[in-house]
Motif scaffolding. Structure first.
Motif, short mmCIF file in Angstrom:
data_model
loop_
_atom_site.label_atom_id
_atom_site.label_comp_id
_atom_site.label_asym_id
_atom_site.label_seq_id
_atom_site.Cartn_x
_atom_site.Cartn_y
_atom_site.Cartn_z
N ARG A 258 0.88 -1.05 -0.03
CA ARG A 258 -0.09 0.15 -0.02
C ARG A 258 0.95 1.31 0.03
NH1 ARG A 258 -4.17 -1.79 4.68
NH2 ARG A 258 -4.92 -3.59 3.43
N LYS B 288 -7.42 6.20 5.48
CA LYS B 288 -5.96 6.57 5.74
C LYS B 288 -5.17 6.46 4.45
CE LYS B 288 -5.34 4.47 10.41
NZ LYS B 288 -4.45 3.69 11.26
N VAL B 289 -5.30 5.90 3.41
CA VAL B 289 -4.70 5.74 2.49
C VAL B 289 -5.01 7.18 1.65
CG1 VAL B 289 -4.28 4.87 -0.06
CG2 VAL B 289 -4.11 3.25 2.08
N VAL C 159 -1.46 3.30 7.00
CA VAL C 159 -2.37 2.54 5.91
C VAL C 159 -2.93 1.41 6.32
CG1 VAL C 159 -0.78 3.76 3.89
CG2 VAL C 159 -0.14 1.37 5.04
#
Ligand SMILES: [Zn+2]
Length: 313
Positions: free
Chosen positions: A41, A276-277, A254
């Motif tokens: 990620r 979050k990403v 992430v």
């Protein structure tokens, strides 16, 4: 102003076991890892925003399959690999010279064995640094240290953290002391360590509060717009004050609920991974809109502060 200011992004590859260890959870000895979930990620979001960053690797992970794979994956995409100590103990500033040399050497060997160049940058776990450490870094050919967090919030963060952790002498010193508020917020030459550049993790100009990860995520839980406003204000203030920010990212930035078992105590762990990403992506885009964004090694290399004249002794 001549051309864009430089900013940098670095990822501390702090693993689940390291958080549990700092928190005094005996489960850390099983060395649980969330790197296989977090690393792809992190690489994707950095890649999507064209950011070549620095990943600070922990030696005790880099000697294992998942940690070595993480180092190799970052290096293969052109990111710099830095040294983040071997055992990731935030009381590293208490280590003897011999212990420091051992921490550095073992991590350098693990990073090289994983396929990356010998690190030239170091970040202490939990912002821990000592004069002896800086001397040893300079002797070993390191070009920069990125361990300091110039904030007044350390003692408060420590108090909050230690409410849920067993008492110990080591934890009494976590996250630095009040004196850190007087430390420089921009790249400079430290008092010891010939030729080294010190690149602090940037805090909000004027307010000197951290702007990364858990701090922004605490606001995100109140309102995503508030979190973006906080990070955006920090970047605007950096720009206004001529501070080239060094921005810090963690795997927890992430990872969502259930992806870091045992870390429910940690701020922001109840925020979904996709949110979050998205916040990290927004932060990278906002940084790139205002700065020339590179890794910490490239950032330190652009520092034009002359080496300190050696004091007469
Ligand atoms: Zn760390």
């Amino acid at each position: 102003m001549n051309g864009p200011l430089t900013a940098s992004v670095s990822v501390d590859l702090d693993n689940l076991w390291a958080y549990l260890k700092t928190h005094g959870d005996a489960d850390w000895e099983r060395m649980p890892s969330f790197l296989p979930t977090a690393v792809p990620r992190l690489l994707d979001v950095l890649g999507e925003h064209g950011v070549t960053a620095t990943a600070f690797a922990v030696g005790a992970d880099a000697v294992r399959d998942d940690g070595a794979a993480a180092v190799a994956a970052f290096a293969a995409r052109g990111h710099e690999i830095g040294n983040h100590s071997y055992h990731h103990e935030p009381w590293l500033h208490r280590y003897s010279r011999a212990e420091l040399v051992d921490e550095l050497t073992r991590t350098e060997e693990a990073v090289v064995a994983a396929g990356a160049p010998v690190p030239v940058g170091f970040r202490g776990p939990g912002y821990s640094v000592s004069p002896t450490l800086l001397e040893v870094l300079a002797e070993r050919g390191y070009r920069y240290d990125a361990s300091t967090l110039p904030t007044w919030i350390g003692p408060i963060a420590r108090a909050v953290h230690n409410r849920t952790a067993p008492a110990s002498d080591e934890r009494a010193e976590l996250f630095g002391g009040f004196s850190r508020v007087f430390a420089p917020n921009t790249a400079h030459r430290p008092r010891v360590g010939d030729g080294l550049v010190e690149l602090p993790v940037t805090t909000m100009p004027l307010l000197r509060v951290p702007i990364h990860g858990a701090y922004a995520l605490m606001l995100y839980r109140i309102s995503p717009r508030l979190a973006r406003g906080y990070v955006g204000t920090a970047l605007r203030l950096c720009r206004a004050f001529g501070v080239g920010p060094s921005l810090l990212v963690h795997p927890t930035d992430v990872l969502g609920p259930g992806e870091a078992p045992g870390m429910e105590f940690f701020p922001g762990m109840d925020v979904p991974a996709a949110d979050k990403v998205a916040l990290l992506a927004w932060t990278l885009a906002a940084a790139r809109a205002r700065f020339d964004v590179v890794g910490t090694g490239a950032h330190a290399a652009r520092v034009t502060v002359p080496p300190r004249l050696r004091e007469n002794r």
